[in-house]
Design an enzyme around this catalytic site. Structure first.
Site, PDB file in Angstrom:
ATOM      1  N   PRO A  84      -7.866   0.750  45.146  1.00 15.25           N
ATOM      2  CG  PRO A  84      -9.365   2.543  44.960  1.00 15.25           C
ATOM      3  CD  PRO A  84      -8.637   1.524  44.126  1.00 15.25           C
ATOM      4  N   GLY A  85      -9.593  -0.431  46.957  1.00 18.06           N
ATOM      5  CA  GLY A  85     -10.352  -1.244  47.880  1.00 18.06           C
ATOM      6  C   GLY A  85     -11.837  -1.391  47.579  1.00 18.06           C
ATOM      7  CB  SER A  86     -14.036  -0.171  44.873  1.00 17.09           C
ATOM      8  OG  SER A  86     -13.336  -0.658  43.751  1.00 17.09           O
ATOM      9  CG  ASP A 130       4.771  -8.200  43.350  1.00 15.40           C
ATOM     10  OD1 ASP A 130       3.732  -8.696  42.848  1.00 15.40           O
ATOM     11  OD2 ASP A 130       5.805  -7.988  42.689  1.00 15.40           O
ATOM     12  CG  PHE A 131      -1.062 -12.009  44.085  1.00 16.78           C
ATOM     13  CD1 PHE A 131      -1.685 -12.685  45.128  1.00 16.78           C
ATOM     14  CD2 PHE A 131      -1.009 -12.620  42.839  1.00 16.78           C
ATOM     15  CE1 PHE A 131      -2.228 -13.945  44.930  1.00 16.78           C
ATOM     16  CE2 PHE A 131      -1.556 -13.876  42.631  1.00 16.78           C
ATOM     17  CZ  PHE A 131      -2.173 -14.531  43.680  1.00 16.78           C
ATOM     18  CG  ASP A 155     -10.080  -4.679  38.960  1.00 17.39           C
ATOM     19  OD1 ASP A 155     -10.312  -4.957  37.773  1.00 17.39           O
ATOM     20  OD2 ASP A 155     -10.292  -3.544  39.434  1.00 17.39           O
ATOM     21  CE  LYS A 195      -8.183  -4.734  35.313  1.00 14.35           C
ATOM     22  NZ  LYS A 195      -8.366  -3.363  35.826  1.00 14.35           N
TER      23      LYS A 195
END
Length: 244
Positions: A84-86, A130-131, A155, A195
Site C-alpha cells: 500500500p505504499g509504506s 504489472d512491473f 517487496d 524479497k
C-alpha cells in the site's frame, strides 16, 4: 535452471499487545482468527499507526537502511511491489523526494504495483501496473528521462498457492525480473534489495547477483516476523555492464 535462463535473457537484452485472547469470533476461519490475533499482539502495527505508515512493513526498510545506509538525499529510487505504499513513504523521506529537508538534494521515487496505490506526496505512482511487463518498464524508463537509478527496492511477492515448490519458483522469478531491470537502469555503485522466501533457489540467485554487484548479503530485519520464511537479499555496489 534460473542461471541459464537469466543469462540468455540478459544477453538478448544487452546485445497491534502480546497474548491477546479473542472472543466472539464465531463464523471466522481459524486462519482469520490467527491473523487477527497476530495483528493485535504485534508492536509494529501500533508503531506504524503512530508514525502514520500505511503498513508495518515500513520498519523492515527502516531497519535495513539504518543499518546499511543505502538511501540518502538526492537519490533516484524505484519501489517495485509498493502497495500500500509504506516503503515508498520511507524512501520519499530518506531521499528527500518531498523536498522537506532544506539545503538537501532533491530525490526521486517511482513506485509500481499491480494494485492501486493512493497518492504519496513526493512519489510518482504507477498503480494498477504489472512491473514484470515490458510496457510498465518502458513507462518507468520514460519517467527516468535517461537518468540512472541509485536504489531499486522490491517487496514484491506472488499470491501464495500453498504449494511450496510453486510458490518458491514464482517469487524467485519476480526477483529475476527485478534484477534484469535493475542492471539495465542502475548507476555504478547502486543498490538492489529484493524479497524472497528461503528456498533451494536462494544461493543460485545470490550467485547471479554477484556477477553484477560487489557484495550480496542476506538480511532478516527484526520487523520481519520470526515465523515467516521471508528474507531480503541486499546487493551493494553495482559494477555496471560491459558489452563484449
Amino acid at each position: 535452471m534460473f542461471s541459464k535462463q537469466f543469462s540468455r535473457t540478459l544477453h538478448t537484452t544487452l546485445c497491534y499487545c502480546k497474548n491477546v485472547k479473542l472472543k466472539n469470533f464465531k463464523g471466522k476461519g481459524a486462519s482469520s482468527a490467527q491473523w487477527l490475533t497476530r495483528q493485535l499482539s504485534d508492536p509494529y502495527v501500533d508503531k506504524a499507526k503512530m508514525m502514520n505508515y500505511r503498513c508495518r512493513s515500513a520498519f523492515k526498510l527502516v531497519e535495513m537502511d539504518d543499518r546499511f545506509k543505502f538511501l540518502s538525499p538526492g537519490q533516484i529510487v524505484i519501489d517495485c511491489g509498493a502497495a500500500p505504499g509504506s516503503w515508498t513513504q520511507v524512501a520519499v523521506k530518506r531521499v528527500n523526494a518531498d523536498n522537506s529537508k532544506e539545503n538537501a538534494p532533491f530525490g526521486t521515487v517511482i513506485s509500481i504495483d499491480k494494485q492501486q496505490i493512493y497518492p504519496i506526496m513526493g512519489a510518482t505512482i504507477l498503480g494498477n501496473s504489472d512491473f514484470t511487463t515490458a510496457s510498465t518498464q518502458d513507462k518507468i524508463k520514460t519517467l527516468l528521462e535517461n537518468k540512472k537509478v541509485d536504489t531499486v527496492l522490491s517487496d514484491m511477492a506472488p499470491n501464495a498457492t500453498g504449494v511450496k515448490d510453486m510458490d518458491d519458483e514464482n517469487i524467485i522469478n519476480l526477483c529475476y525480473s527485478v534484477l534484469r531491470f535493475a542492471v539495465l537502469v542502475s548507476n555504478i555503485d547502486a543498490t538492489l534489495v529484493v524479497k524472497l522466501w528461503q528456498s533451494n533457489y536462494t544461493k543460485t540467485l545470490e550467485n547471479d547477483m554477484l556477477h553484477f554487484y560487489k557484495t550480496v548479503k542476506t538480511v532478516k530485519p527484526q520487523a520481519s516476523r520470526s515465523d515467516s520464511a521471508e528474507i531480503f537479499l541486499l546487493a551493494r555496489e553495482f559494477k555496471g555492464l560491459k558489452c563484449s
